[in-house]
Design a protein around this motif. Structure first.
Motif, PDB file in Angstrom:
ATOM      1  N   PRO A   9      21.890   7.961  18.773  1.00 46.27           N
ATOM      2  CA  PRO A   9      21.853   9.275  18.123  1.00 46.27           C
ATOM      3  C   PRO A   9      22.198   9.248  16.633  1.00 46.27           C
ATOM      4  O   PRO A   9      21.779  10.123  15.882  1.00 46.27           O
ATOM      5  CB  PRO A   9      22.869  10.111  18.906  1.00 46.27           C
ATOM      6  N   THR A  10      22.943   8.228  16.182  1.00 49.31           N
ATOM      7  CA  THR A  10      23.324   8.171  14.768  1.00 49.31           C
ATOM      8  C   THR A  10      22.660   7.016  14.029  1.00 49.31           C
ATOM      9  O   THR A  10      22.949   6.791  12.860  1.00 49.31           O
ATOM     10  CB  THR A  10      24.852   8.037  14.623  1.00 49.31           C
ATOM     11  N   GLY A  11      21.817   6.259  14.699  1.00 46.07           N
ATOM     12  CA  GLY A  11      21.163   5.116  14.071  1.00 46.07           C
ATOM     13  C   GLY A  11      21.986   3.852  14.062  1.00 46.07           C
ATOM     14  O   GLY A  11      21.614   2.863  13.448  1.00 46.07           O
ATOM     15  N   ASN A  12      23.112   3.847  14.753  1.00 50.82           N
ATOM     16  CA  ASN A  12      24.017   2.697  14.737  1.00 50.82           C
ATOM     17  C   ASN A  12      24.175   2.000  16.081  1.00 50.82           C
ATOM     18  O   ASN A  12      25.124   1.248  16.265  1.00 50.82           O
ATOM     19  CB  ASN A  12      25.403   3.131  14.239  1.00 50.82           C
ATOM     20  N   SER A  26      17.909   3.028  18.636  1.00 51.70           N
ATOM     21  CA  SER A  26      18.753   3.286  17.475  1.00 51.70           C
ATOM     22  C   SER A  26      19.957   4.158  17.796  1.00 51.70           C
ATOM     23  O   SER A  26      20.909   4.201  17.031  1.00 51.70           O
ATOM     24  CB  SER A  26      17.935   3.943  16.363  1.00 51.70           C
ATOM     25  N   HIS A  68      25.574  -1.704  16.597  1.00 54.78           N
ATOM     26  CA  HIS A  68      26.367  -2.154  15.443  1.00 54.78           C
ATOM     27  C   HIS A  68      27.755  -2.548  15.955  1.00 54.78           C
ATOM     28  O   HIS A  68      28.526  -1.705  16.383  1.00 54.78           O
ATOM     29  CB  HIS A  68      26.478  -1.055  14.389  1.00 54.78           C
TER      30      HIS A  68
END
Length: 123
Positions: free
Chosen positions: A40-43, A38, A46
């Motif tokens: 460090p920022t969950g993106n 994921s 993306h």
């Protein structure tokens, strides 16, 4: 989305995968060494707001040239309409207005792997 693909989908047997979804925007997720990553920022993974074509109109995020602006659902629709495609039930085009075949032109410009899952072999 990558979690679902790793659990039950196209990435279930892949050690490494970039999973993508195209809708009104473009999203993605990563599987690295068999685990969903994921970041460090969950993106992580993306891809919708990666800049690829800096001469394009501004994206909703404010940047220019985002992948989403060129390949998201609304962009695909804009391109199809500009090439003469019309939804079923729309008025038929006047003869000779669009002499080319838009479906074939769009396929020629698409990458050959469009619609096929891409994954690394299991080690």
């Amino acid at each position: 989305m990558a979690t679902g693909e790793r659990w039950r989908g196209a990435a279930r047997e892949a050690d490494n995968a970039l999973c993508m979804v195209v809708s009104t925007g473009m999203g993605g997720g990563l599987v690295i060494d068999g685990r969903v990553h994921s970041g460090p920022t969950g993106n992580a993974g993306h891809i919708g707001h990666i800049g690829v074509e800096m001469n394009e109109d501004p994206c909703v995020c404010g940047a220019r040239g985002c992948v989403e602006q060129a390949a998201g659902g609304p962009a695909i629709t804009r391109t199809a309409l500009s090439l003469g495609w019309r939804p079923r039930g729309a008025r038929r085009r006047p003869p000779g207005l669009w002499p080319h075949r838009p479906g074939r032109a769009a396929r020629r410009r698409s990458p050959p792997s469009t619609g096929r899952p891409v994954r690394s072999p299991r080690a």
